[in-house]
Design a protein around this motif. Structure first.
Motif, PDB file in Angstrom:
ATOM      1  N   MET A 261      -1.399  72.333   9.799  1.00 63.53           N
ATOM      2  CA  MET A 261      -2.668  71.940   9.188  1.00 63.53           C
ATOM      3  C   MET A 261      -3.335  70.972  10.149  1.00 63.53           C
ATOM      4  O   MET A 261      -2.732  69.963  10.555  1.00 63.53           O
ATOM      5  CB  MET A 261      -2.449  71.272   7.823  1.00 63.53           C
ATOM      6  CG  MET A 261      -3.745  70.915   7.134  1.00 63.53           C
ATOM      7  SD  MET A 261      -3.550  70.396   5.395  1.00 63.53           S
ATOM      8  CE  MET A 261      -2.742  68.797   5.595  1.00 63.53           C
ATOM      9  N   VAL A 262      -4.566  71.276  10.560  1.00 64.23           N
ATOM     10  CA  VAL A 262      -5.319  70.480  11.529  1.00 64.23           C
ATOM     11  C   VAL A 262      -6.716  70.225  10.971  1.00 64.23           C
ATOM     12  O   VAL A 262      -7.134  70.860  10.006  1.00 64.23           O
ATOM     13  CB  VAL A 262      -5.392  71.193  12.903  1.00 64.23           C
ATOM     14  CG1 VAL A 262      -3.998  71.377  13.489  1.00 64.23           C
ATOM     15  CG2 VAL A 262      -6.098  72.543  12.802  1.00 64.23           C
ATOM     16  N   ALA A 263      -7.448  69.320  11.602  1.00 61.55           N
ATOM     17  CA  ALA A 263      -8.808  69.020  11.151  1.00 61.55           C
ATOM     18  C   ALA A 263      -9.625  68.480  12.311  1.00 61.55           C
ATOM     19  O   ALA A 263      -9.085  68.112  13.359  1.00 61.55           O
ATOM     20  CB  ALA A 263      -8.789  68.009  10.009  1.00 61.55           C
ATOM     21  N   ASP A 264     -10.942  68.395  12.092  1.00 56.27           N
ATOM     22  CA  ASP A 264     -11.835  67.861  13.113  1.00 56.27           C
ATOM     23  C   ASP A 264     -11.696  66.350  13.271  1.00 56.27           C
ATOM     24  O   ASP A 264     -12.016  65.811  14.319  1.00 56.27           O
ATOM     25  CB  ASP A 264     -13.285  68.214  12.784  1.00 56.27           C
ATOM     26  CG  ASP A 264     -13.559  69.705  12.936  1.00 56.27           C
ATOM     27  OD1 ASP A 264     -12.995  70.331  13.848  1.00 56.27           O
ATOM     28  OD2 ASP A 264     -14.342  70.241  12.134  1.00 56.27           O
ATOM     29  N   THR A 265     -11.222  65.664  12.233  1.00 53.49           N
ATOM     30  CA  THR A 265     -10.974  64.220  12.324  1.00 53.49           C
ATOM     31  C   THR A 265      -9.664  63.888  11.616  1.00 53.49           C
ATOM     32  O   THR A 265      -9.243  64.599  10.699  1.00 53.49           O
ATOM     33  CB  THR A 265     -12.099  63.382  11.668  1.00 53.49           C
ATOM     34  OG1 THR A 265     -12.072  63.577  10.256  1.00 53.49           O
ATOM     35  CG2 THR A 265     -13.474  63.736  12.235  1.00 53.49           C
ATOM     36  N   GLU A 266      -9.043  62.805  12.041  1.00 53.66           N
ATOM     37  CA  GLU A 266      -7.800  62.381  11.387  1.00 53.66           C
ATOM     38  C   GLU A 266      -8.058  61.982   9.937  1.00 53.66           C
ATOM     39  O   GLU A 266      -7.218  62.237   9.073  1.00 53.66           O
ATOM     40  CB  GLU A 266      -7.167  61.221  12.160  1.00 53.66           C
ATOM     41  CG  GLU A 266      -6.551  61.666  13.469  1.00 53.66           C
ATOM     42  CD  GLU A 266      -5.975  60.508  14.244  1.00 53.66           C
ATOM     43  OE1 GLU A 266      -4.736  60.424  14.337  1.00 53.66           O
ATOM     44  OE2 GLU A 266      -6.770  59.682  14.750  1.00 53.66           O
TER      45      GLU A 266
ATOM     46  N   THR B 205      -7.450  70.358  17.464  1.00 53.86           N
ATOM     47  CA  THR B 205      -6.788  69.052  17.591  1.00 53.86           C
ATOM     48  C   THR B 205      -7.389  68.248  18.744  1.00 53.86           C
ATOM     49  O   THR B 205      -7.457  67.021  18.661  1.00 53.86           O
ATOM     50  CB  THR B 205      -5.258  69.182  17.772  1.00 53.86           C
ATOM     51  OG1 THR B 205      -4.959  69.914  18.949  1.00 53.86           O
ATOM     52  CG2 THR B 205      -4.627  69.843  16.561  1.00 53.86           C
ATOM     53  N   ARG B 206      -7.853  68.915  19.795  1.00 56.08           N
ATOM     54  CA  ARG B 206      -8.539  68.191  20.872  1.00 56.08           C
ATOM     55  C   ARG B 206      -9.844  67.581  20.359  1.00 56.08           C
ATOM     56  O   ARG B 206     -10.183  66.453  20.712  1.00 56.08           O
ATOM     57  CB  ARG B 206      -8.780  69.106  22.070  1.00 56.08           C
ATOM     58  CG  ARG B 206      -7.515  69.350  22.892  1.00 56.08           C
ATOM     59  CD  ARG B 206      -7.805  70.036  24.208  1.00 56.08           C
ATOM     60  NE  ARG B 206      -8.287  71.393  24.047  1.00 56.08           N
ATOM     61  CZ  ARG B 206      -7.518  72.475  23.908  1.00 56.08           C
ATOM     62  NH1 ARG B 206      -6.205  72.334  23.945  1.00 56.08           N
ATOM     63  NH2 ARG B 206      -8.042  73.669  23.779  1.00 56.08           N
ATOM     64  N   ARG B 207     -10.578  68.308  19.503  1.00 60.09           N
ATOM     65  CA  ARG B 207     -11.794  67.757  18.895  1.00 60.09           C
ATOM     66  C   ARG B 207     -11.458  66.551  18.033  1.00 60.09           C
ATOM     67  O   ARG B 207     -12.190  65.554  18.009  1.00 60.09           O
ATOM     68  CB  ARG B 207     -12.508  68.811  18.047  1.00 60.09           C
ATOM     69  CG  ARG B 207     -13.239  69.846  18.829  1.00 60.09           C
ATOM     70  CD  ARG B 207     -14.271  70.593  18.014  1.00 60.09           C
ATOM     71  NE  ARG B 207     -13.825  71.107  16.737  1.00 60.09           N
ATOM     72  CZ  ARG B 207     -13.536  72.381  16.494  1.00 60.09           C
ATOM     73  NH1 ARG B 207     -13.620  73.281  17.447  1.00 60.09           N
ATOM     74  NH2 ARG B 207     -13.163  72.754  15.284  1.00 60.09           N
ATOM     75  N   CYS B 208     -10.346  66.643  17.323  1.00 60.11           N
ATOM     76  CA  CYS B 208      -9.901  65.541  16.469  1.00 60.11           C
ATOM     77  C   CYS B 208      -9.641  64.294  17.313  1.00 60.11           C
ATOM     78  O   CYS B 208     -10.078  63.194  16.958  1.00 60.11           O
ATOM     79  CB  CYS B 208      -8.645  65.962  15.716  1.00 60.11           C
ATOM     80  SG  CYS B 208      -7.970  64.720  14.596  1.00 60.11           S
ATOM     81  N   LEU B 209      -8.951  64.461  18.410  1.00 59.78           N
ATOM     82  CA  LEU B 209      -8.676  63.329  19.293  1.00 59.78           C
ATOM     83  C   LEU B 209      -9.963  62.787  19.904  1.00 59.78           C
ATOM     84  O   LEU B 209     -10.158  61.569  19.991  1.00 59.78           O
ATOM     85  CB  LEU B 209      -7.689  63.731  20.387  1.00 59.78           C
ATOM     86  CG  LEU B 209      -6.261  63.975  19.921  1.00 59.78           C
ATOM     87  CD1 LEU B 209      -5.424  64.562  21.046  1.00 59.78           C
ATOM     88  CD2 LEU B 209      -5.636  62.697  19.398  1.00 59.78           C
ATOM     89  N   ALA B 210     -10.857  63.688  20.321  1.00 59.36           N
ATOM     90  CA  ALA B 210     -12.127  63.262  20.913  1.00 59.36           C
ATOM     91  C   ALA B 210     -12.948  62.455  19.903  1.00 59.36           C
ATOM     92  O   ALA B 210     -13.587  61.460  20.266  1.00 59.36           O
ATOM     93  CB  ALA B 210     -12.910  64.468  21.409  1.00 59.36           C
ATOM     94  N   ALA B 211     -12.922  62.856  18.642  1.00 62.01           N
ATOM     95  CA  ALA B 211     -13.645  62.126  17.607  1.00 62.01           C
ATOM     96  C   ALA B 211     -13.114  60.707  17.460  1.00 62.01           C
ATOM     97  O   ALA B 211     -13.854  59.804  17.072  1.00 62.01           O
ATOM     98  CB  ALA B 211     -13.544  62.866  16.265  1.00 62.01           C
TER      99      ALA B 211
END
Length: 107
Positions: free
Chosen positions: A20-25, A80-86
């Motif tokens: 399960m992943v998302a655009d933000t934590e 997950t890269r977008r999540c980290l970038a956010a």
């Protein structure tokens, strides 16, 4: 911004797991809380290079019912890269023998 569940099917004992992943934590933890996934199952940064939860198929069904979008396993790393970038962070570097590298063999 949505939460996603992938189509990975990894056996861990008797359980079958996916990501399960998302655009933000924040969104990721919010969905985990909503469907009853304990925060101790959060896989970043000690167990994985990328922020995600490993969840069983029952929890996956709950996440989809709560609005998660179904994706392929190949799509998860970009999310997950977008999540980290956010959060203003980069993925952790690969380190041979690290816990997240050892867990990769299970996935």
């Amino acid at each position: 911004m949505p939460v996603y569940v992938d189509n990975m099917r990894a056996r861990v004992g008797r359980m079958v797991m996916c990501h399960m992943v998302a655009d933000t934590e924040h969104e990721l933890h919010e969905m985990a809380d909503r469907i009853g996934v304990d925060r101790r199952w959060y896989q970043y940064p000690l167990k994985s290079r990328h922020p995600h939860y490993d969840i069983g198929l029952g929890m996956r069904a709950l996440a989809v019912a709560a609005g998660a979008i179904e994706i392929s396993q190949r799509e998860a790393p970009a999310i997950t890269r977008r999540c980290l970038a956010a959060a203003g962070r980069q993925p952790l570097p690969r380190v041979a023998g690290a816990a997240h590298e050892q867990d990769a063999s299970v996935k």
